[in-house]
Scaffold this motif. Sequence first.
Motif, short mmCIF file in Angstrom:
data_model
loop_
_atom_site.label_atom_id
_atom_site.label_comp_id
_atom_site.label_asym_id
_atom_site.label_seq_id
_atom_site.Cartn_x
_atom_site.Cartn_y
_atom_site.Cartn_z
N GLY A 68 28.30 69.80 20.97
CA GLY A 68 29.39 70.64 20.49
C GLY A 68 29.92 71.60 21.52
O GLY A 68 31.10 71.98 21.49
N ALA A 114 32.73 69.52 23.61
CA ALA A 114 33.37 68.52 22.74
C ALA A 114 34.53 67.85 23.46
O ALA A 114 35.32 68.50 24.16
CB ALA A 114 33.85 69.17 21.45
N LYS A 127 33.18 73.49 20.89
CA LYS A 127 33.37 73.32 19.45
C LYS A 127 32.04 73.47 18.70
O LYS A 127 31.86 72.90 17.62
CB LYS A 127 33.96 71.93 19.17
N VAL A 153 31.20 72.34 14.84
CA VAL A 153 30.15 71.35 14.54
C VAL A 153 29.15 71.93 13.54
O VAL A 153 28.76 71.26 12.57
CB VAL A 153 29.45 70.90 15.83
N ILE A 175 30.98 63.32 19.80
CA ILE A 175 31.49 64.69 19.88
C ILE A 175 31.82 65.04 21.32
O ILE A 175 32.84 65.68 21.61
CB ILE A 175 30.45 65.68 19.31
N GLN A 176 30.98 64.58 22.25
CA GLN A 176 31.18 64.90 23.66
C GLN A 176 31.71 63.73 24.46
O GLN A 176 32.52 63.92 25.37
CB GLN A 176 29.86 65.38 24.27
#
Length: 209
Positions: free
Chosen positions: A21, A24, A34, A38, A175-176
Amino acid sequence: VDMLSVCIALIVLLVSAITFGAHAHQHGGAHVDKAETVLLAGIAGLITYMIVGGLSGYFEDKLEEEEEREHEEEERAARTGKPKSAVALAGKAAFFMFLYLEVLDASFSFDGVIGAFAITNDIVLMALGLGIGAMYVRSLTVYLVRQGTLDDYVYLEHGAHYAIGALAVILLVTIQYEIHEIITGLVGVTLIAWSFFSSVRRNRALAAG
């Protein structure tokens, strides 16, 4: 709701927010922090999971109570020779059964929608996939259960669980990092196919032995 699973989910959520997160992936290749988003999304999902699980357990207990009460009424009526109020008892049992099934269906819908994000962010593709799942896959599942396929291919259920776990991991990693939809789809198909062939090999070994 199993508290152990909730604790594990909270730990995974915290680690994911701190690692994935914080960097991100955004459209265009940029990375932003983020972690808060998250965490918020994960906690909201856990709350929803606990509410649905709690309602499911509540209605299941109520259904069992109504079935026990109906059984007691039948025994009492058999001893005394008096007719029992079958309509009222059957109505209550049917009502709680309806609520229980609705809660279960809602939980399955949550799984389908959330799992779709692991494959694509295209709303049209998600709608098509979920529509096909609602019309075809569930009918196929009911057919396989009635035919006893899961009893013959014992590893299919395990493969499905592994596929769901793999999708969950991919959903966190995306997410990443950007992962192509083909890779995501192939992971699930590979695990299901592997479990199927493992079941076939087991059945052949049992038949030969």
